[in-house]
Design a protein around this motif. Structure first.
Motif, short mmCIF file in Angstrom:
data_model
loop_
_atom_site.label_atom_id
_atom_site.label_comp_id
_atom_site.label_asym_id
_atom_site.label_seq_id
_atom_site.Cartn_x
_atom_site.Cartn_y
_atom_site.Cartn_z
N HIS A 233 -34.68 -23.92 -66.53
CA HIS A 233 -34.36 -23.37 -65.21
C HIS A 233 -35.16 -22.08 -64.98
O HIS A 233 -35.65 -21.82 -63.88
N GLY A 234 -35.33 -21.29 -66.05
CA GLY A 234 -36.11 -20.07 -65.95
C GLY A 234 -37.56 -20.35 -65.56
O GLY A 234 -38.18 -19.59 -64.81
N VAL A 235 -38.11 -21.45 -66.07
CA VAL A 235 -39.48 -21.82 -65.70
C VAL A 235 -39.53 -22.13 -64.20
O VAL A 235 -40.47 -21.74 -63.50
N LEU A 236 -38.48 -22.78 -63.69
CA LEU A 236 -38.43 -23.03 -62.25
C LEU A 236 -38.36 -21.71 -61.48
O LEU A 236 -39.07 -21.53 -60.47
N VAL A 237 -37.55 -20.77 -61.95
CA VAL A 237 -37.42 -19.47 -61.28
C VAL A 237 -38.79 -18.78 -61.23
O VAL A 237 -39.20 -18.25 -60.20
N GLY A 238 -39.52 -18.83 -62.34
CA GLY A 238 -40.86 -18.22 -62.37
C GLY A 238 -41.84 -18.99 -61.49
O GLY A 238 -42.60 -18.39 -60.72
N ALA A 239 -41.79 -20.30 -61.57
CA ALA A 239 -42.74 -21.13 -60.81
C ALA A 239 -42.50 -21.01 -59.31
O ALA A 239 -43.42 -21.17 -58.51
N GLY A 240 -41.25 -20.69 -58.93
CA GLY A 240 -40.91 -20.60 -57.51
C GLY A 240 -41.04 -19.21 -56.94
O GLY A 240 -40.75 -18.98 -55.77
N MET A 241 -41.53 -18.28 -57.76
CA MET A 241 -41.63 -16.88 -57.31
C MET A 241 -42.49 -16.73 -56.05
O MET A 241 -43.47 -17.44 -55.87
N ALA A 242 -42.12 -15.75 -55.24
CA ALA A 242 -42.96 -15.36 -54.11
C ALA A 242 -42.84 -13.86 -53.95
O ALA A 242 -41.86 -13.26 -54.40
N SER A 243 -43.83 -13.25 -53.32
CA SER A 243 -43.82 -11.80 -53.18
C SER A 243 -44.68 -11.40 -52.00
O SER A 243 -45.58 -12.14 -51.59
N GLU A 244 -44.38 -10.21 -51.43
CA GLU A 244 -45.22 -9.71 -50.33
C GLU A 244 -46.54 -9.19 -50.90
O GLU A 244 -46.54 -8.47 -51.90
N THR A 245 -47.65 -9.55 -50.27
CA THR A 245 -48.96 -9.13 -50.78
C THR A 245 -49.12 -7.62 -50.65
O THR A 245 -48.50 -6.98 -49.79
N THR A 246 -49.96 -7.04 -51.52
CA THR A 246 -50.15 -5.58 -51.57
C THR A 246 -51.64 -5.24 -51.50
O THR A 246 -52.49 -6.13 -51.43
N ALA A 247 -51.93 -3.92 -51.57
CA ALA A 247 -53.31 -3.44 -51.46
C ALA A 247 -54.13 -3.70 -52.72
O ALA A 247 -55.32 -3.38 -52.75
N ALA A 248 -53.54 -4.30 -53.76
CA ALA A 248 -54.29 -4.53 -55.00
C ALA A 248 -55.37 -5.60 -54.83
O ALA A 248 -56.29 -5.70 -55.63
N ALA A 249 -55.23 -6.42 -53.78
CA ALA A 249 -56.28 -7.41 -53.48
C ALA A 249 -56.66 -7.22 -52.01
O ALA A 249 -55.83 -6.80 -51.20
N THR A 250 -57.93 -7.55 -51.67
CA THR A 250 -58.32 -7.45 -50.27
C THR A 250 -57.60 -8.53 -49.48
O THR A 250 -57.17 -9.55 -50.02
N GLY A 251 -57.44 -8.33 -48.18
CA GLY A 251 -56.76 -9.30 -47.33
C GLY A 251 -55.49 -8.72 -46.74
O GLY A 251 -55.16 -7.55 -46.97
N ALA A 252 -54.75 -9.55 -45.99
CA ALA A 252 -53.55 -9.08 -45.29
C ALA A 252 -52.52 -8.57 -46.29
O ALA A 252 -52.42 -9.08 -47.40
N GLN A 253 -51.77 -7.55 -45.88
CA GLN A 253 -50.72 -7.01 -46.75
C GLN A 253 -49.34 -7.27 -46.18
O GLN A 253 -49.16 -7.38 -44.98
N GLY A 254 -48.35 -7.36 -47.09
CA GLY A 254 -46.97 -7.53 -46.66
C GLY A 254 -46.63 -8.95 -46.26
O GLY A 254 -45.59 -9.20 -45.67
N VAL A 255 -47.50 -9.90 -46.59
CA VAL A 255 -47.25 -11.30 -46.26
C VAL A 255 -46.64 -11.98 -47.49
O VAL A 255 -47.19 -11.89 -48.58
N VAL A 256 -45.52 -12.66 -47.31
CA VAL A 256 -44.90 -13.34 -48.45
C VAL A 256 -45.76 -14.53 -48.85
O VAL A 256 -46.11 -15.37 -48.02
N ARG A 257 -46.16 -14.58 -50.11
CA ARG A 257 -46.90 -15.76 -50.58
C ARG A 257 -46.34 -16.19 -51.94
O ARG A 257 -45.77 -15.38 -52.68
#
Ligand code: GDP
Ligand code: PGA
Ligand code: MN
Ligand code: MN
Length: 588
Positions: free
Chosen positions: A418-442
Motif C-alpha cells: 500500500h505504501g508503494v501505491l501511496v508513493g506512486a500516486g504522489m503529486a505536488s505543486e511545481t516549484t522554482a527548482a525546474a524551469t516552467g510553470a510554478q504552483g501547478v499540481v503534477r
C-alpha cells in the motif's frame, strides 16, 4: 597542450580523457586532486575572471557569490533525456532519444568547445570512500565553478581516483558550459553504458554530474539490476530524551522541505530531543542481511535552497552558511552580505543579476531558486553515522509534497505494498527548482519524476520486489506540511514543529501511537500528535487530519489515468492496492 602532472594508471580512464581532449581541443588539461591548495587557486582565478565575487569577509568569511547566466538558473526537464536502446525502457516518464542519435548530436556540440579553456578531470566517489555501497565517477568539465562545487558536494580527487585505480567501475560524465544558449542545451544519460553528456548549462542539477545525473538517474537504473534503491530522499536521525536514535528517510520533490527537515532544530517544548542529519537530498537504500533497509547518503555536501532560510525557520542552516559557502544567484546588501527573501535581516542593494535593487519593482531580489553550496561537515547537526560504511537502518519512509488541500498532515500506509501505491500516486505543486510553470499540481511518484532513469512501471515493480525481500521493512507514511487556508496561510507551522509528526511516525513504528483507519490509510487520532506549546487556530488539527472523500475519489481517478499510460507494464500488485482504495472510498 599543457597537462598537470597527475594522470592515471587506469588505462580506460586515460584513454577516455585523451579521446575527449581530441574532441573538445582544450588549451590545458588539469587533473584535480581535491586539495585545499587546488581549491584556493581555482577560487582566486574565478575572483580574477569575475565568475566569483567575494562577499563581506567580516560577516561571511570564505563566502563567494556566483551570478549565473539569467537564462540558466534551474534544472531543464524538457532538455533532459534518458537514452536506452529500447524507448520503452526509458518509459513515458522520460524524454527519450536513441543512444546513437544522442551521441551524434552531443559530439557535434562538444567538438572544439574547450578551445581556449582548461579541461578539468574530476574523479569523485559518491558515498563514503570506504563503503562497498559507494560508487565512483569521473566528470570532465571546462567549468572551474563546477570543480569547486564538486569538491564540496562529493568526495573528490585523490582518494576517489585511487578507488578507480583499484578497479572500481566508474560513470563517465562529460560536461561543458558551452555557450549557455538554451537552444544548444542537453542533458543526456546513457544508463546502459554508464555515461552522461551535459552541454550548455552551468546550473547545479545540470552540471554537477555526481548529483542528479549520476546518484539518481544512472544509479536508479543500476540499483534495479543490483537489487537496491537510489532515491530522492533525505535521511535523518531522531534522538529521543532516552538517548535512542531512529532513522527516517523522506522523499519530497525539489524545494518541498528536505533540507529543512534533515536539519531540523527541536522546538522549545522538546527539551532532550536531537536531530542528526545523514543526508538532505539523495539516499541509496540497500536491503541488509538483518532484513532491514540500510541507507547511505552518496553526497558530501548540500546544494540547498537559500530563500526562506532564517534564524527562525532553520537556525542550523542559517548559521552554517555564514562561512565557507558558495552562493549562487542571491542578492547582496550595501556592505556586500548575501541577502534573500525571508532572511529577516538587512536590505538588498543589488539583485541576483547585480542590478540596483528597486523595492517598488515587486520582483524578488534573490532568485527563488538561488542556492548555497556547503560541505556537510559545516552542519552543526551532522550525524556521527554520516560516514558509516554500512549506512544507517531505516525505521520509516515518508513521502510528501506541496498540496494546499487534499493531503492530510500525515497518514500511514497499511503495509509495504500500500505504501508503494501511496508513493506512486504522489503529486505536488511545481516549484522554482525546474524551469516552467510554478504552483501547478503534477504527479511526481516518489518525488522521482525528474530523476528516475527508467520506466516508472518497472520502478514500481522494483519497489514491490525490494519490500518482499525485507523481513523488517520500514513503515511507510505520507506527510504534507503545506495545507493552506482560504487566505493562503499555511495551517501547519512546519519547520521545527515537524518533529511532532516525526514522533507520531516513530511511535507508530514501535506500536504505541493511536490511529484511526480511513480508506486512504491510518490517520492520527485528534490527540495523538503532541500539541503542547503549539499555537494553532481552533479547529486547525481537525482540518489537517480530515479526509475529504469526494476530493480523494477524484484524486484516485487522476492516479488511475496516470497509471494508464504505462499499460500492461504496471504491476498487478499495485493495481490491486489501487482498486482496494477506490472501493473503500466508494463504500464509505
Ligand atoms: P528541498 O529542496 O526539498 O531540500 O527543500 P528545502 O528544505 O530547501 O525547502 C524549500 C522551501 O520550502 C524553503 O523556502 C523552505 O523555507 C520551505 N519549507 C521547508 N520546510 C517547510 C515547512 O515545514 N513549512 C513551510 N511552510 N515551508 C517549508
Ligand atoms: P532540492 O535539490 O531537492 O534540494 O531542491 C535540487 C533539485 O532537486 O534540483
Ligand atoms: Mn533534489
Ligand atoms: Mn534541498
Amino acid at each position: 597542450m599543457q597537462r598537470s602532472p597527475m594522470s592515471t594508471r587506469n588505462a580506460e580512464l586515460a584513454q577516455w580523457v585523451e579521446e575527449v581532449a581530441r574532441l573538445t581541443r582544450p588549451d590545458r588539461i588539469q587533473w584535480c586532486d581535491g586539495s585545499e591548495a587546488e581549491d584556493e587557486r581555482l577560487i582566486d582565478q574565478m575572483l580574477d575572471s569575475g565568475e566569483l565575487i567575494r562577499l563581506n569577509e567580516k560577516t561571511h568569511p570564505g563566502c563567494y557569490l556566483h551570478r549565473s547566466d539569467p537564462a540558466d538558473v534551474a534544472r531543464v526537464e524538457h532538455l533532459t533525456f534518458v537514452c536506452t536502446e529500447q524507448e520503452a525502457d526509458a518509459g513515458p516518464n522520460n524524454h527519450w532519444m536513441a543512444p546513437g542519435d544522442a551521441r551524434e548530436k552531443m559530439l557535434g556540440l562538444f567538438e572544439g568547445c574547450m578551445e581556449g579553456r582548461t579541461l578539468y578531470v574530476v574523479p569523485y566517489c559518491m558515498g563514503p570512500v570506504a563503503s562497498p555501497l559507494s560508487r565512483c565517477g569521473v566528470e570532465i568539465t571546462d567549468s572551474p565553478y563546477v570543480v569547486v562545487n564538486m569538491r564540496r558536494m562529493t568526495r573528490m580527487g585523490k582518494a576517489a581516483l585511487e578507488r578507480i585505480e583499484r578497479g572500481d567501475s566508474f560513470v563517465k560524465g562529460l560536461h561543458s558550459t558551452g555557450e549557455l544558449d538554451p537552444e544548444r542545451r542537453f542533458i543526456m544519460h546513457f544508463p546502459e553504458s554508464l555515461e552522461i553528456m551535459s552541454y550548455g548549462s552551468g546550473y547545479g542539477g545540470n552540471a554537477l554530474l555526481g548529483k542528479k545525473c549520476h546518484a539518481l538517474r544512472i544509479a536508479s537504473y543500476q540499483a534495479r539490476t543490483e537489487g537496491w534503491l537510489a532515491e530522492h530522499m533525505l535521511i535523518v536521525g531522531i534522538e529521543n530524551p532516552q538517548g535512542e536514535t531512529h532513522y527516517v528517510a523522506a522523499a519530497f520533490p525539489s524545494a518541498c522541505g528536505k533540507t529543512n527537515l534533515a536539519m531540523l532544530i527541536p522546538p522549545e517544548s522538546h527539551q532532550g530531543w536531537k536531530i542528526w542529519t545523514v543526508g538532505d537530498d539523495i539516499a541509496w537504500l540497500h536491503p541488509g542481511k538483518d532484513g532491514r533497509l540500510w541507507a547511505i547518503n552518496p553526497e558530501a555536501g548540500y546544494f540547498g535552497v537559500v530563500p526562506g532560510t532564517s534564524p527562525k525557520t532553520n537556525p542550523n542552516a542559517y548559521e552554517m552558511i555564514t562561512r565557507d559557502t558558495i552562493f549562487t544567484n542571491v542578492a547582496v546588501t550595501e556592505d556586500n552580505q548575501p541577502w534573500w527573501e525571508g532572511k529577516k535581516d538587512g536590505q538588498p542593494a543589488h539583485d541576483w543579476q547585480g542590478r540596483p535593487w528597486n523595492p517598488d519593482s515587486g520582483k524578488a531580489a534573490a532568485h527563488p531558486n538561488s542556492r548555497f553550496t556547503v560541505s556537510a561537515t559545516q552542519n552543526p547537526s551532522q550525524s556521527p553515522e554520516a560516514e558509516a560504511p554500512a549506512g544507517v537502518p531505516i525505521s520509516a519512509i515518508m513521502f510528501g509534497g506541496r498540496r494546499r488541500d487534499l493531503a492530510p498532515l500525515v497518514f500511514e500506509a497499511r503495509d509495504w505494498n500500500h505504501g508503494v501505491l501511496v508513493g506512486a500516486g504522489m503529486a505536488s505543486e511545481t516549484t522554482a527548482a525546474a524551469t516552467g510553470a510554478q504552483g501547478v499540481v503534477r504527479r511526481d511518484p516518489m518525488a522521482m519524476k525528474p530523476f528516475c532513469g527508467y520506466n516508472f512501471a518497472d520502478y514500481f515493480s522494483h519497489w514491490l520486489n525490494v519490500g518482499a525481500k525485507l523481513d523488517k521493512p520500514p513503515r511507510i507514511f505520507h506527510v504534507n506540511w503545506f495545507r493552506q487556508d482560504a487566505e493562503d496561510n499555511f495551517i501547519w507551522p512546519g519547520f521545527g514543529e515537524n518533529l511532532r509528526v516525526l514522533r507520531w511516525v516513530l511511535d507508530r513504528c514501535h506500536g504505541n501511537a493511536s490511529a484511526v483507519e480511513t480508506p486512504i490509510g491510518f490517520l492520527p487520532t485528534l490527540d495523538a500528535i503532541d500539541q503542547e506549546g503549539l499555537s494553532m487556530k481552533d479547529g486547525a488539527m481537525e482540518e489537517l487530519l480530515s479526509v475529504d472523500e469526494a476530493l480523494w475519489q477524484s484524486e484516485m481517478t487522476g492516479i488511475g489515468d496516470f497509471f494508464d499510460q504505462f499499460g500492461e507494464r504496471i504491476p498487478e500488485a499495485l493495481m490491486e492496492e489501487f482498486r482496494r482504495v477506490v472501493e473503500a472510498l466508494g463504500n464509505d
